[in-house]
Scaffold this active site. Structure first.
Site, short mmCIF file in Angstrom:
data_model
loop_
_atom_site.label_atom_id
_atom_site.label_comp_id
_atom_site.label_asym_id
_atom_site.label_seq_id
_atom_site.Cartn_x
_atom_site.Cartn_y
_atom_site.Cartn_z
N LYS A 191 -21.72 -6.93 -9.47
CA LYS A 191 -20.97 -6.89 -8.23
C LYS A 191 -21.73 -7.63 -7.13
O LYS A 191 -22.93 -7.44 -6.97
CB LYS A 191 -20.73 -5.45 -7.79
CG LYS A 191 -19.42 -4.86 -8.27
CD LYS A 191 -19.14 -3.53 -7.59
CE LYS A 191 -17.77 -3.02 -7.96
NZ LYS A 191 -17.45 -1.76 -7.28
N GLU B 8 -6.76 10.91 -11.66
CA GLU B 8 -6.17 11.82 -10.67
C GLU B 8 -5.44 12.99 -11.32
O GLU B 8 -5.47 14.12 -10.81
CB GLU B 8 -5.21 11.04 -9.77
CG GLU B 8 -5.88 10.02 -8.87
CD GLU B 8 -6.12 8.68 -9.53
OE1 GLU B 8 -6.66 7.77 -8.86
OE2 GLU B 8 -5.76 8.54 -10.72
N ARG C 133 0.02 9.62 -8.48
CA ARG C 133 -0.24 9.61 -9.92
C ARG C 133 -0.37 11.03 -10.46
O ARG C 133 -0.25 11.24 -11.67
CB ARG C 133 -1.51 8.82 -10.21
CG ARG C 133 -1.52 7.45 -9.57
CD ARG C 133 -2.78 6.68 -9.85
NE ARG C 133 -2.76 6.12 -11.19
CZ ARG C 133 -3.46 5.07 -11.57
NH1 ARG C 133 -4.23 4.45 -10.70
NH2 ARG C 133 -3.41 4.62 -12.79
#
Length: 659
Positions: free
Chosen positions: A282, A388, A416
């Site tokens: 990253k 979730e 979700r």
């Protein structure tokens, strides 16, 4: 030498060599850094995927071949390579290009992204449709390591392996370190597994061994076990192999030559899905982002120096050395705490008083404030990753066992877990407290992230209390209220800064009790959430024009304060409801229902609902610009009220009516 400015489309990448490609990667990085320093955005993940993006476009023929970007916040290089360089400076701005892939922007964007874990399912659908019509396009899905561990991704992998659907999955591993090293033996095995000779000989061997009389099945089984054991010793990825997906890697993700060779071979796989594990870093090429992966992941970035140290061109040698990011406290800017910070601080106070209180989040501990709770109570903090549904169902289990769970999710991601809220939380009537962060408009992340729908979705659920504070001190009181009662409780709040109000004692509020903030005789403005403050400001302006305006804060969308509504609507000439949520099934609709069910005809008056538009998503832009666009800022609210006044021919009480 092909430059980024000269590039007319991704097809032109096919004719360039590795040196030109590396120079192009450096130019792409510079463009991303310069733009995101102004617009904000997902910097770290996009910088880490530059070489991978260039490699895919050199091999595939987009848009005929389909590239699906799971989540999509690593797709800035893809946008630059597919004709959006001239508009890239408008990234995430009102009327500009989006921060995620958008089909409306380019034929090279295969899907509108934004939520993690959907890419493999979308890619399989594209591949199955290709096979059904007998065409030959190739399908590649780029998925991040965290998204790969979501339940939806695992469901898709299971089905993909069962069907043996031909497609490429590129695992962009920049966080989880699934493999501790990229070893020579691992790379050697990858080359073997991708060779046609190996695939042919493996099928021929298995077929011949299976025909051996009596012992064929036994020998075949032990041969396969031995094969798996040899691979397991030198490569990760057994999970994928067991699911029927060929695993290859890890591959160094900033080495263009390695990426090119591996991806080309993988795309030649003719009879099975294949996953190529690519290790990236990253923020690669921008030292502050490499050093602070968390801070430079999201859309709201730390300050970026004008002259930032960069890598001139990637050469596959790995991470770079450079100036470390300044400590967070030196970077912090003085500002009013936002609702998330206020919530986290109050949650810690509540947990200090009640050892049953625990915090749960799904891969967003920093964004939801749960990280602050975790610093104080690490043993009482649960981050389940991008899952979730699991977070909500697990919280129901914690509550049934006597714990006091607080589940912190963004409004857009709570969508979700709707089934778990219905089935596991509300059906069991167990006191799970749901912190719905980023409710309402969130701005630059656009259609996939606006918190528009949860209020309407949750308002119908039995046993659930649904509340929203008008300011940060009301948030503290409502959080106390949630833990002082015995039912599921959803508390929604925006990403905005608070109003910098002085602290007050956060005493609980009676569930279902609204508050009259000012009295008036002509117009009633009743709102839910921080939009109430805009309603108060508009009431002041209307009062200056001669109107007598009452303002009420509902505080609760469920249960509604019916007595307050009926009392305050009686005798009024216009009723106005305010909410930062979609109008269908929302707060205004609930007020309409109360009035429709009332037996007293004196409560009826024209009602104007003001909120987010019906039948449309809200695109990207600053929250301030978007509120003005959909007319829920102060000026827009006043204009809509004045239009309703004119439509019904109303004048302030005591004003003579013209003949």
């Amino acid at each position: 030498m092909v430059t980024l400015r000269d590039l007319r489309g991704p097809e032109e990448l096919k004719g360039i060599g590795h040196d030109e490609a590396r120079a192009l990667c450096a130019a792409i990085r510079s463009e991303i850094i310069d733009t995101v320093a102004t617009t904000g955005g997902h910097l770290g993940s996009s910088l880490g995927a530059v070489e991978l993006t260039v490699a895919l476009h050199r091999i595939l023929s987009s848009p005929k071949d389909r590239i699906v970007w799971d989540t999509g916040h690593q797709a800035y290089a893809h946008k630059l390579l597919t004709g959006r360089l001239d508009r890239f400076g408008t990234l995430r701005q009102l009327g500009g290009i989006g921060g995620f892939p958008r089909r409306s922007e380019s034929e090279h964007d295969g899907m509108d992204g934004g939520h993690a874990g959907t890419g493999i399912s979308i890619g399989e659908g594209l591949a199955l449709a290709r096979d059904a019509r007998g065409s030959d396009e190739r399908v590649a899905v780029v998925v991040g390591d965290a998204a790969l561990m979501s339940g939806l991704s695992l469901e898709a992998l299971n089905d993909l392996g069962h069907r043996k659907t031909r497609m490429l999955i590129v695992l962009n591993d920049n966080e989880m370190s699934i493999s501790p090293s990229v070893g020579a033996v691992s790379q050697y095995l990858s080359r073997i597994k991708l060779s046609r000779q190996w695939r042919w000989s493996r099928r021929r061997y298995d077929s011949d061994v299976a025909r051996i009389p009596r012992i064929g099945a036994f020998v075949l089984e032990w041969s396969r076990r031995l094969r798996h054991a040899v691979v397991d010793l030198s490569q990760p990825g057994r999970l994928f192999e067991d699911l029927g997906v060929t695993y290859v890697g890890p591959v160094p993700g900033h080495d263009l030559a390695a990426l090119d060779a591996t991806l080309r071979a993988a795309l030649e796989e003719e009879d099975a899905p294949i996953l190529v594990h690519v290790r990236t870093r990253k923020g690669y090429g921008y030292h502050p982002a490499e050093a602070d992966k968390v801070g430079f992941h999201g859309a709201a970035l730390p300050p970026m120096p004008d002259q930032a140290p960069r890598v001139a061109a990637s050469n596959g040698s790995g991470p770079t050395d450079g100036d470390a990011t300044p400590p967070a406290d030196e970077r912090a800017r003085e500002k009013v705490p936002n609702y998330t910070a206020v919530m986290a601080e109050e949650l810690v106070r509540i947990a200090e008083e009640d050892e049953r209180v625990v915090a749960v989040t799904a891969g967003l501990p920093t964004g939801t404030g749960v990280a602050a709770f975790g610093l104080r109570f690490p043993e009482r903090t649960y981050d389940v990753g991008i899952a979730e549904q699991h977070a909500m169902a697990m919280a129901a289990g914690l509550s049934l066992a006597g714990q006091g769970p607080f589940v912190a999710l963004y409004s857009t991601f709570l969508q979700r877990a709707f089934d778990q809220v219905v089935h596991d939380v509300c059906q069991n009537d167990t006191p799970v407290v749901i912190g719905i962060d980023r409710a309402g408009l969130v701005g630059e992340d656009g259609t996939s992230h606006q918190g528009m729908f949860t209020l309407s979705a949750l308002r119908q659920l039995p046993n659930l209390v649904l509340a929203a504070p008008r300011d940060e001190q009301q948030l503290r009181r409502l959080l106390r209220t949630a833990f002082a009662q015995e039912h599921p409780f959803a508390l929604q709040y925006p990403r905005d800064a608070g109003f910098d109000l002085p602290a007050e004692e956060p005493t609980p509020i009676e569930v279902g009790r609204g508050e009259l903030l000012r009295e008036g005789n002509d117009i009633l403005i009743i709102g839910l959430g921080p939009i109430v403050a805009r309603g108060l400001a508009v009431a002041d302006e209307l009062t200056a024009d001669g109107w007598s305006v009452a303002v009420a804060d509902a505080r609760f969308a469920r249960p509604l304060d019916r007595d307050l509504i009926l009392e305050q609507t009686r005798g009024k000439r216009l009723i106005v409801t305010l909410e930062e949520s979609v109008l269908p099934g929302g707060f205004g609709a609930s007020v309409l229902e109360v009035l429709a069910d009332a037996d007293d005809a004196t409560v009826f008056a024209p009602l104007k609902r003001i909120g987010l538009p019906d039948g449309a998503f809200v695109d990207h832009g600053s929250v301030t610009d978007l509120r003005a666009l959909v007319r829920i800022d102060e000026a827009g609210i006043r204009a809509q009220i004045e239009e309703a006044i004119a439509a019904h021919g109303l004048t302030p009480a005591g004003t003579p009516v013209e003949a």
